[in-house]
Design a protein around this motif. Sequence first.
Motif, PDB file in Angstrom:
ATOM      1  N   ARG A   1      79.537 -21.997-102.516  1.00  0.00           N
ATOM      2  CA  ARG A   1      80.832 -21.388-102.269  1.00  0.00           C
ATOM      3  C   ARG A   1      80.990 -21.183-100.767  1.00  0.00           C
ATOM      4  O   ARG A   1      80.026 -20.898-100.065  1.00  0.00           O
TER       5      ARG A   1
ATOM      6  N   ASP B   1      79.871 -24.122-111.201  1.00  0.00           N
ATOM      7  CA  ASP B   1      80.980 -24.839-110.582  1.00  0.00           C
ATOM      8  C   ASP B   1      80.696 -26.329-110.449  1.00  0.00           C
ATOM      9  O   ASP B   1      81.629 -27.136-110.377  1.00  0.00           O
ATOM     10  N   ASN B   2      79.427 -26.693-110.383  1.00  0.00           N
ATOM     11  CA  ASN B   2      79.046 -28.094-110.160  1.00  0.00           C
ATOM     12  C   ASN B   2      77.758 -28.406-110.927  1.00  0.00           C
ATOM     13  O   ASN B   2      76.683 -28.466-110.358  1.00  0.00           O
TER      14      ASN B   2
ATOM     15  N   THR C   1      88.005 -24.185-110.433  1.00  0.00           N
ATOM     16  CA  THR C   1      87.623 -24.007-109.034  1.00  0.00           C
ATOM     17  C   THR C   1      88.367 -24.996-108.142  1.00  0.00           C
ATOM     18  O   THR C   1      88.857 -24.650-107.063  1.00  0.00           O
TER      19      THR C   1
ATOM     20  N   LEU D   1      84.889 -24.088-103.333  1.00  0.00           N
ATOM     21  CA  LEU D   1      83.607 -24.781-103.421  1.00  0.00           C
ATOM     22  C   LEU D   1      83.563 -25.857-102.338  1.00  0.00           C
ATOM     23  O   LEU D   1      84.500 -26.643-102.192  1.00  0.00           O
TER      24      LEU D   1
END
Length: 804
Positions: A289, A221-222, A351, A311
């Motif tokens: 998360r 996600d990052n 996300t 997130l």
Amino acid sequence: MFVSYKWLQDYVDLTGVTAKELAEKITKSGIEVEGVEVLNEGIKGVVVGHVLEREQHPNADKLNKCLVDIGADEPVQIICGAPNVDKGQKVAVATVGAKLPGNFKIKKAKLRGEESNGMICSLQELGMEGKIVPKEYAEGIFVFPADAVVGTDAIAELNRDDEVLELGLTPNRSDCLSMLGVAYEVAAILGKDVKLPETNLEAAAEKASDYVKIVVEVPEDNPLYAAKIIKNVKIGPSPLWMQTRLMNSGIRPHNNVVDITNYILLEYGQPLHAFDYDRLGSKEILVRRANDGEKFTTLDDVERTLTSDHLVITNGTEPVALAGVMGGANSEVTDDTTTVLLEAAYFNGQTVRKASKDHGLRSEASARFEKGVDPNRVRPAGERAAYLMAKYAGGDVLEGAAEVDTLTIEPAVVSITLEKINRVLGTDLEMSQVKDIFNRLQFESSVEGETITVTAPTRRGDIKIEEDLVEEIARLYGYDHIPMTLPVGSSTPGRLSAYQKNRRVVRQYLEGAGLYQAVTYSLTSEDKAAQYALEKREAIHLAMPMSEDRSVLRLSLLPQLLEVMKYNSARQNDSLAVYETGNVFLANGADALPEEREHLAAAITGLWTNHSWQGEKKPVDFFVLKGILEGLFAKLGLTDKVEYVQAQVDGLHPGRTAEIKLNGSAIGFIGQVHPSVQKDLDLKDTYVFELSLKAVLEEETEDLHYVAIPRFPSITRDIALVANKETVSGTLKNIILEAGAPLLKEAYVFDLYEGDKMEEGKKSIAFSLKYADPERTLTDEEVTKVHEKVLAALEEKAGAVLRG
């Protein structure tokens, strides 16, 4: 995307190209420019003024008497009602003779006995929306910085002497959601270079990594998070040029730090976020998360409940920002902030989209992350922001950045041959021309024989396949330059078939007659499927129906039309006429597809005529609907081929129903809905018809022939016949017309009597007969001879005799 023409000139030389010309070039290259707004349109005569004196108006509590230097020979007196006007301010003054938006002209005036020579203006009065005006000036006049020069053009100082291009971007061109992205596009169009912004700065001796540690639990996600530390910042207003650029782009200025992050958002297309380092409560940034049910208060002071789909940026324990969407109130930059932690990160677009949608927070930042930011611009954007904070907030930028980097995005490499380019575009381009186009786009390319291999920069994430390269060549070469050719081969011009034309005639006629078109479901329930069906067949069931009410394909249109009548009647729309043309579905066995047959159906109820002024009301009846149907058949040229025969149809009134026949074959029915059905549906008297539209429209008709108006008079004879009650008028009419031909031209019923003065089982029915000959005047003897022949045929074939 709003693009300032003046701002764009910082990156690309636009000498000799006006804003309108540039808009046309951009549009022709494939990005639509929806409009060009001239910000100072309709404004003139506004200068920077210096308030030398301010005192209370002697005759008004809410007015101020100001002495203002406007750069003229003498200061002028201006009456101002703004609550924040004061001595020593530099303000925008509309001088006498000036024009403001809305064609508002400034004249000399007297306000409560005091002379006023102009107007001290707020930003709203200069054409700016209230939502983009800095909060401290939202309720009053705007105050320029102290170094503003008296007498100069205030509109130029506010950067309103500008033109803004509105780009209508498609989702694949997210690279143009920034000034630099647009600059690369414009430079390619004009064949110019791009000048990148200044980012060089002298870093302090301390390192950013000594102040904060970055931990990312969800690298998918990052994949990239970089944090820079800027110490000793002084919070205050950002420079006027930055404020005005933000306002012209629709963003309200706040303070120098926040304005710089918003400025970089527009310049680089990279969202940034500034945290108050001292309010974080730890020396760790943990990206994870959210926990289901976790609470978090965003910058808009709304407490939000998070889920594991979201997130969050945390200080190791509690959230301080909703990643890519909005920061938290617990770490925002305030007037007391002295140390800033600057976040530059790459977040997964899906996300961010999920969080943005769930919380109704659609921001400039989330929009860019959703569509995709340039991964190679994340760090430069952070460096540029740090440079501006050092320059305009007096901060000391610590060396380097604390970061986590697992990003593996690589530029796309695509090869294509010159032969394919020319074949697809229909051009005769040479390899040197193709390579030049990619050079203008700043795409790396190499040529080997007839093949060119292109490495697309990461800012252009839309370049993935050969066709993308062809599109780039086409739009930069110029769509206007691509040769036009006519199709080769035989072709048939498109047109409506006779069936389609007649279908339109049917719809236009019925709508002209006052019926509304309805479109109902083709799916119905099993108990309704067979109702009013013209042809009884087994119902066709869906394999996976959504509900029992929509589990079977219809065999008739009427059940759904009656539902339409019921729906409207329940809402007090009880005078209604509707029709529908649509398919019914007839089964052809288990292993064959059903036959689709087009039907026409209509339903009318309530009042057909209602003239309140004349006191006339006519409810619908059988003959209203039959008259509409007869008019339709006349329109289609089928009058002589259609007849109506009394019939019994389930669900219709037994005495007010007729079968419709075309050339002797049944094609449908017309009648009143059975009283018990009307009661169940809570309807007034309702009349319906349904027929096979396919049979009607496929019937061959003769060409229309016109007949001259007769020059000779006609003779009319009326007869009243006594016939059996079971004998229908249509039978008698056919006998009359057949026996009276060719002199008998018309026959129609004008009276019916079935009273107690008639013999049991008999009725009296009266016809009007018209005799004529187009070549001569008929004598009474000739008419009488034919008339007696008609009476004899009636008695012989139907047992009908003249009433005594």
